[in-house]
Design an enzyme around this catalytic site. Sequence first.
Site, mmCIF file in Angstrom:
data_model
loop_
_atom_site.group_PDB
_atom_site.id
_atom_site.type_symbol
_atom_site.label_atom_id
_atom_site.label_comp_id
_atom_site.label_asym_id
_atom_site.label_seq_id
_atom_site.Cartn_x
_atom_site.Cartn_y
_atom_site.Cartn_z
ATOM 1 N N SER A 114 0.746 -1.174 -0.025
ATOM 2 C CA SER A 114 -0.023 0.052 0.055
ATOM 3 C C SER A 114 0.839 1.092 -0.032
ATOM 4 O O SER A 114 1.673 1.509 -0.854
ATOM 5 C CB SER A 114 -0.938 -0.255 1.276
ATOM 6 O OG SER A 114 -1.941 0.895 1.173
ATOM 7 N N HIS A 115 0.691 2.138 1.056
ATOM 8 C CA HIS A 115 1.378 3.405 1.221
ATOM 9 C C HIS A 115 2.915 3.305 1.686
ATOM 10 O O HIS A 115 3.362 4.200 1.920
ATOM 11 C CB HIS A 115 0.397 4.157 1.867
ATOM 12 C CG HIS A 115 0.086 3.669 3.196
ATOM 13 N ND1 HIS A 115 -0.926 2.461 3.258
ATOM 14 C CD2 HIS A 115 0.514 3.521 4.417
ATOM 15 C CE1 HIS A 115 -1.130 2.202 4.543
ATOM 16 N NE2 HIS A 115 -0.212 2.957 5.204
ATOM 17 N N ASP A 279 -2.378 6.812 -3.348
ATOM 18 C CA ASP A 279 -1.031 5.988 -2.708
ATOM 19 C C ASP A 279 -0.540 4.912 -3.466
ATOM 20 O O ASP A 279 -0.957 4.786 -4.814
ATOM 21 C CB ASP A 279 -1.583 5.283 -1.267
ATOM 22 C CG ASP A 279 -2.519 4.283 -1.497
ATOM 23 O OD1 ASP A 279 -3.073 4.144 -2.452
ATOM 24 O OD2 ASP A 279 -2.410 3.290 -0.706
ATOM 25 N N ASP A 281 -0.777 1.842 -3.977
ATOM 26 C CA ASP A 281 -1.400 0.665 -4.877
ATOM 27 C C ASP A 281 -2.915 1.205 -5.224
ATOM 28 O O ASP A 281 -3.548 0.447 -5.844
ATOM 29 C CB ASP A 281 -1.722 -0.590 -3.992
ATOM 30 C CG ASP A 281 -2.595 -0.308 -2.617
ATOM 31 O OD1 ASP A 281 -2.410 0.927 -2.210
ATOM 32 O OD2 ASP A 281 -3.201 -1.140 -2.235
ATOM 33 N N ASP A 283 -5.654 2.761 -3.658
ATOM 34 C CA ASP A 283 -6.914 2.694 -3.177
ATOM 35 C C ASP A 283 -7.255 3.951 -2.109
ATOM 36 O O ASP A 283 -8.245 4.033 -1.839
ATOM 37 C CB ASP A 283 -7.084 1.178 -2.290
ATOM 38 C CG ASP A 283 -5.855 0.997 -1.368
ATOM 39 O OD1 ASP A 283 -4.941 1.770 -1.093
ATOM 40 O OD2 ASP A 283 -6.123 -0.021 -0.795
ATOM 41 N N ARG A 284 -6.036 4.619 -1.860
ATOM 42 C CA ARG A 284 -6.450 5.871 -0.963
ATOM 43 C C ARG A 284 -6.365 7.086 -1.612
ATOM 44 O O ARG A 284 -5.761 6.889 -2.957
ATOM 45 C CB ARG A 284 -5.156 5.977 0.183
ATOM 46 C CG ARG A 284 -5.133 4.754 1.126
ATOM 47 C CD ARG A 284 -3.988 5.255 2.159
ATOM 48 N NE ARG A 284 -4.013 4.183 2.949
ATOM 49 C CZ ARG A 284 -3.393 4.335 4.250
ATOM 50 N NH1 ARG A 284 -3.027 5.255 4.621
ATOM 51 N NH2 ARG A 284 -3.536 3.340 5.212
ATOM 52 N N LYS A 378 -11.316 -0.017 -1.216
ATOM 53 C CA LYS A 378 -11.544 1.639 -1.468
ATOM 54 C C LYS A 378 -10.863 1.906 -2.654
ATOM 55 O O LYS A 378 -10.169 0.900 -3.123
ATOM 56 C CB LYS A 378 -10.760 2.298 -0.153
ATOM 57 C CG LYS A 378 -9.411 1.816 0.222
ATOM 58 C CD LYS A 378 -8.908 2.210 1.347
ATOM 59 C CE LYS A 378 -7.579 2.036 1.897
ATOM 60 N NZ LYS A 378 -7.310 1.110 2.976
HETATM 61 C C1 G1P Z 1 -4.216 1.286 8.184
HETATM 62 C C2 G1P Z 1 -5.659 2.241 8.196
HETATM 63 C C3 G1P Z 1 -6.649 1.654 8.053
HETATM 64 C C4 G1P Z 1 -6.702 0.758 6.765
HETATM 65 C C5 G1P Z 1 -5.210 0.100 6.394
HETATM 66 C C6 G1P Z 1 -5.079 -0.477 5.114
HETATM 67 O O1 G1P Z 1 -4.563 0.257 9.137
HETATM 68 O O2 G1P Z 1 -5.463 2.828 9.432
HETATM 69 O O3 G1P Z 1 -7.960 2.453 8.032
HETATM 70 O O4 G1P Z 1 -7.736 0.046 6.182
HETATM 71 O O5 G1P Z 1 -4.209 0.869 6.789
HETATM 72 O O6 G1P Z 1 -4.946 0.538 4.366
HETATM 73 P P1 G1P Z 1 -3.715 0.016 10.533
HETATM 74 O O7 G1P Z 1 -2.188 0.436 10.476
HETATM 75 O O8 G1P Z 1 -4.233 1.218 11.420
HETATM 76 O O9 G1P Z 1 -4.047 -1.255 11.105
HETATM 77 ZN ZN ZN Z 2 -3.306 1.307 -0.256
#
Ligand code: G1P
Ligand code: ZN
Length: 545
Positions: A114-115, A279, A281, A283-284, A378
């Site tokens: 992800s990010h 982000d 991938d 999705d954000r 998302k």
């Molecule tokens: C974090 C975000 C959560 C999101 C997840 C994946 O998870 O807080 O809302 O769904 O990344 O993108 P966390 O690190 O808080 O468990």
């Molecule tokens: Zn992501």
Amino acid sequence: MTAIRTVSTTPFADQKPGTSGLRKKVSVFQQPHYLENFVQALFDTLGSCRGQTLVLGGDGRYYNDIAAQTILKLAAAAGYSRVLVGLNGLLSTPAASAVIRKYSASGGIILSASHNPGGVNGDFGIKYNISNGGPAPEKVTDAVYERSKSIDHYRILEGDDVALERLGEIRLGAMVVEVVDPVQDYADLMGTLFDFDRIRELLTSNRFTMRFDAMHAITGPYAHAILEDELGAAAGSVMNGQPLPDFGGGHPDPNLAHAEELVALLSRGDGPQFGAAADGDGDRNMILGRGVFVSPSDSLAMLTANADLVPGYRAGLTGVARSMPTSQAVDRVAAKLGISCYETPTGWKFFGNLLDADMATLCGEESFGTGSNHIREKDGLWAVLFWLNVLAARGQSVAEIVHQHWAEFGRNYYSRHDYEALDIDAANGIIEHLRAQMQMLPGQSFGGRQVSLADDFAYTDPVDHSVSQHQGIRIGFSDSARIIFRLSGTGTEGATLRIYLEAYESNQTKLNLDTQDVLADLIAIAKQLTDIEQRTGRKSPTVIT
Ligand code: G1P
Ligand code: ZN
């Protein structure tokens, strides 16, 4: 040469998927057998994969290409008849979800952290999505983890790597690998939801400019194709549009701290009218107007309030859902619309059942995630197109829409304070300390605010009645302010404590104050209740969003 080889292996103890799949440093995934063990544990858990179709793609980060080749060979040995893989092994998370749904695949593997930063010293990740296109529920990820603890062999096809640089079909043993355009199906889906003609009119008018920051991650090609080529945004509207394995050394997280260049542009008096970022991938999302930042919680509320302007949602919303720490701004809109608002644990997987059962149409999380029933993830670009559709339909600026919303519904001042890379024992100690105080808190006053609720959030899924415990410590006050504490389930270094702060204001003269100032009392209460400085030596958070 297409023999299937059985390789003996020994389990790794750390293959427990977190909030969003298995996420580790690249060096962890590079250990011999590490990826193979996990994927085989997944296939074993799924049961027979014979004759089924799998979707495969990732965000292009370092190790994406190597992992994709390994997974193709494991999938062939497991008996899949077809794998749909994005060109060059790429697919954004929302596009993967769309492809799984469109072609009725049995599931998909997405390669992404992800990010989180990428590159050889960065993070890598793998997650499995089920046939509805959404993240595997906990019962699946728990079973994969169990299996990973006892795995003693995996099966892999021996053969050359598959050429993923060209569209078309290639045979790998008895399996067909179909290399698909990663953008087309997704772009087509967007065209069914939004008023592309109206958005095109806005984007080609000489009074409107925008910037979309792809942060050198996966959305670059999607944004070029949809925003510039299809909708006519001026060339250069997409910044940092070339995906790079290390995201150009940046942190592909679309927030005020990490999308600095974009934020600086939008804060100029002569800057673009609209700014957005996505982000690693895809999705954000982050939404900005000239001189204004739309908090993700507010964005969910505002999209909900304006959904009737968007063709795909004009027929009405069945309900909305937000993760528990997300602000209650959307609750107020749902109440006005007379629709249900569900409060779920953190993580997109908890929205899947609500969407499948058509109990919710829009969903969102404070962590820069918004989406709808069009897929089961998302979706960053979807949120951008939704905002553009609303801007085009209302003919107003982002700031005007935001201020009118607050004037009507009041404002939920909101911020998240993250303390990253904490000592794991110290972080667990803080949660224990909070749990120990919980029962005594209701009724107590802190600087004029009375605690009305203190619990350890548990969720019973209204569809399958599964129960998820320990989803965060929730402290609510009688004026509807809240402080929430939870440990991250996606970090790869030590522990991250997240503190979510929210205060509601409806006084029309107090809607434009500084968020951190408004939340100062709650921040002080959070410090007091956690004893954080004493326990961790930290005086202030690592990241404030
Ligand atoms: C974090 C975000 C959560 C999101 C997840 C994946 O998870 O807080 O809302 O769904 O990344 O993108 P966390 O690190 O808080 O468990
Ligand atoms: Zn992501």
